[in-house]
Write an enzyme that holds these catalytic residues in place. Structure first.
Site, PDB file in Angstrom:
ATOM      1  N   LEU A 144       0.816  -1.214   0.000  1.00  0.00           N
ATOM      2  CA  LEU A 144       0.000   0.000   0.000  1.00  0.00           C
ATOM      3  C   LEU A 144       0.857   1.274   0.000  1.00  0.00           C
ATOM      4  CD1 LEU A 144      -2.930   1.037   0.173  1.00  0.00           C
ATOM      5  CD2 LEU A 144      -2.605   1.178   2.657  1.00  0.00           C
ATOM      6  N   ASP A 145       0.608   2.140  -0.958  1.00  0.00           N
ATOM      7  CA  ASP A 145       1.267   3.441  -1.045  1.00  0.00           C
ATOM      8  C   ASP A 145       2.790   3.331  -1.175  1.00  0.00           C
ATOM      9  OD1 ASP A 145      -1.230   4.611  -0.820  1.00  0.00           O
ATOM     10  OD2 ASP A 145      -1.109   4.799   1.345  1.00  0.00           O
TER      11      ASP A 145
END
Lengths: 286, 286, 286, 286
Positions: free
Chosen positions: B229-230
């Site tokens: 994530l990210d």
């Protein structure tokens, strides 16, 4: 009174009704001639912050009586304040390791009158910057450090701060981590420059981390030192776009200017009493 | 041949001697009329990246023969390439939740001809943006999602991408985390906008995190979606100075412009085949 | 050949078909080991600009023969080029008046190895910066100037450039306007820093002009010197947001960092042969 | 009184001793509950500017009596002030020509609640933006203009402002120059966006001018309209680095975001009564 004395009053207190009215009324009644005012009411912490610059050309009481009146005012408002004659500029010690770009910036700006500080010493765990400090007429203290002598070396720094009555320690790319104890003793009185836009890339070799991550912007952060590494209240941040062609070396070189700019800016506004601590954050009263 | 066809060739390979010479010589020999060239040789990964735009006004062979020659060239150089007729603009599906500012920006720029893409659908787990999409003449697909239906909903998205022959999924403030499986299937073909200057403030409510930390700069990051994530390769970042007076709401509002700017820029340069993957990073050939 | 020699080749010519192919093919045939390439084809002037860095580890001919081959290639392409052994770093003279912030920046970066130049002299119409130059071991020449002695003083500068074989004159806040004649003699070899974001606020006291106009952004511009004051090709610009609370003095102080950053950046990329003149503009090959 | 009314008081006057004390004391005495204060004392014009937000939860007098007290205070201080119930948000008319990016930005932010304004009409000399305005439920007025009908068309705009009780005219890329007379009638009540960082590149086709000059930064400026074209007090400026590879078209496209951001920011702070006129400049009380 021929030449007026200039004062800076910075204060903060719980944000109750009439706080600003009471303080400004008190200043008015005593004849303070206000030249600058800046306020901020933080809706999250319900704290009121204020910085007022004034001179005593029309002051109707003595400085001592003025301070007494201020104390009387402060108590019921649970107000903490710092009042300073603007001429009593802060005494500063700069700590540095080998890289001199932040030190050069501070010394140059100080010499040219841009920074309202008095640099009383440069300390370093290396001798690289000795001649630079000396050329500017600033005493240089070589305080080498090893794992074994860390506590002792920090004591030397503290002693030097006491002897020189230094108000502020500036870590101008000083590559040692201060002990928790020293951090606490210098709370709000030590400013560090970290070479990343915090909270990204804490710790060692932030430009290497930034290069590894492939960011398109690099930065530098000036902050108060706390026991949590690179977690202290942020005073100033500088950023600059980069692209994939930047090598780590180019990032380091370009970063030098960001670091010097952010740090000297932070030192200037701290010295002008524009920086208030608001928990883990800062309020900058410009 | 009256009106020339324009082509974009983007390629990368290990950086051996003569790579650029061989490719440009091959293009020259076949009569490619070059209008843009951009190269980058990464000293860290020893990879050569190149983007060459050309037209066929003087091409001495057929398009098919040209591609054959390119294949013959590519194999010994271990070169991967993407050749596209510039007129075959990418088909794009936009995913959105409730906030419409990034969607508005993409639709507006697309309609005015700034973005060389073809928006074939808008999908959303809410109905908020339906009338906006429809007003722009874009089919809107309401694909609600729950913990139980996540796999099924993602299948619907993938099916829609296949049906519409979409080349790219743009997450324009789509507040769902894609499954690892979907991330892998869309590797290099899904762009997300995150409302912070990554790697700071990953995950939920980044403006709240930024406010809590007291940063003096906020930002937005457009990146390729990966299972971490990210953490995907960053394409574009926008930043802007703030100060202590900014409430979270004001940061959110100011952030809208940063997000829309970063995302539409990333989509544009992706669509123009200017973005190359270099491990976890990007090379932008402008 | 044990340690390879590194070369920088910067060239430009009318943008005809095959230009890049011919040059890269020639380099390849002679065994040049390319480490960096950057090109730009200007659609407005139809000019091709290129910078290629290579070393001679595999060179199949002598340096002399290589240059002959380059000359043979250049003529039919109407190509002008500059080939330099990377080790032959440019010799630079810095001109300064009283303000030393740009001089400090250049000297500090030079000393720390960031700037690939050789500072051979500092000239000034004042003596303020003498001890600074001397501390860095750079010869200082005090060349006072009056309306009557302007021509003579400029001759002294030119003579010094010849004697020291200086390639570049850097005006680091040198507050004299060069004569048209000197500007022409130094075309492309003199860089000035102007303390505004040109074309705004040409001429004297730009921060005063900026304050008067009430702009919300200030800047600094590094540009080549031409006979038209502050109209020369722009190399680099730095900008920074300000607000109404900035006094002229604060703008001046903050501007110091912008000026030093823009100027040292411009000097670096000029010294690395990354700056090409394109009429009244520049192409920066990074 | 169950739900308090919120007020915004913005005032300015010659900077005499006690000004802030008198006003804040008066507010305190009448029980105003202050939530925001911002002041600025301009040392050049010796003018004091202040914005105070408060509510009436503890107000000891009626709104009418409060205003009377304010009037009594204002006269001896030569103070001009604007007091507004925060709920009475300004009515705004937007003028536009063909380009819709600024209009889209204003309408989208308004719809999502970011802009404390009420958009009562869109006027245009073209019909391009009609359906956009209508989709947002805003009346659209097509007011074509020729050299002969200019006076008449401007009268129509003024009439519409009167009929709708509009407080502000926003020129959101309206490509007509207002007459001197209209400028004067709308002094301080008309905001324009100019697509350059003023004072550079006034007048027509600023991106073409910027490209011609070869600047390395482009910008956009929101300012109050005055009879001197592009010379009005600047409210907000946005800037962005560019390089030589940017075509005029790319500058135009990238500029769209700068323009929309600067204009919507300017409209927001004007609507929140944060912008004070200080001669030809602005003071922004944040």
């Amino acid at each position: 009174m021929n030449t007026p004395n200039h004062y800076i009053l910075t204060w903060q207190c719980p944000d109750n009704t009439g706080v600003l009215a009471k303080v400004s009324q008190s200043l008015f009644e005593h004849g303070a001639f206000i030249t600058e005012t800046s306020q901020y009411s933080d809706p999250y912490t319900e704290t009121f912050f204020s910085r007022i610059a004034f001179d005593d050309r029309n002051l109707t009481v003595s400085a001592g009586e003025f301070i007494e009146a201020l104390d009387d005012l402060a108590k019921p408002l649970t107000m903490s304040y710092k009042l300073r004659n603007k001429a009593d500029i802060p005494k500063v010690i700069i700590a540095v390791s080998k890289d001199d770009h932040c030190l050069v910036s501070l010394l140059t700006k100080w010499k040219s009158g841009v920074l309202p500080i008095n640099i009383v010493a440069v300390v370093s765990n290396h001798q690289t910057c000795q001649s630079l400090a000396n050329w500017h007429g600033v005493p240089f203290h070589h305080l080498p450090i090893t794992a074994d002598t860390k506590a002792q070396q920090e004591t030397q720094i503290l002693t030097l701060m006491k002897e020189t009555k230094a108000d502020l320690l500036v870590l101008a790319r000083y590559m040692q981590i201060l002990s928790d104890d020293l951090c606490q003793q210098l709370a709000g009185r030590a400013i560090n420059i970290h070479h990343s836009f915090l909270p990204s890339f804490k710790g060692a070799r932030p430009y290497h981390q930034a290069h590894e991550r492939g960011v398109k912007v690099i930065g530098a952060t000036a902050h108060y030192v706390t026991a949590n590494l690179d977690e202290g209240p942020i005073i100033a941040q500088e950023v600059k776009p980069i692209n994939h062609t930047f090598t780590i070396e180019q990032m380091v070189h370009m970063g030098h200017d960001l670091e010097a700019t952010a740090l000297s800016h932070a030192v200037r506004i701290h010295a002008e009493q524009r920086v208030c601590l608001n928990g883990d954050k800062t309020v900058i009263l410009t």
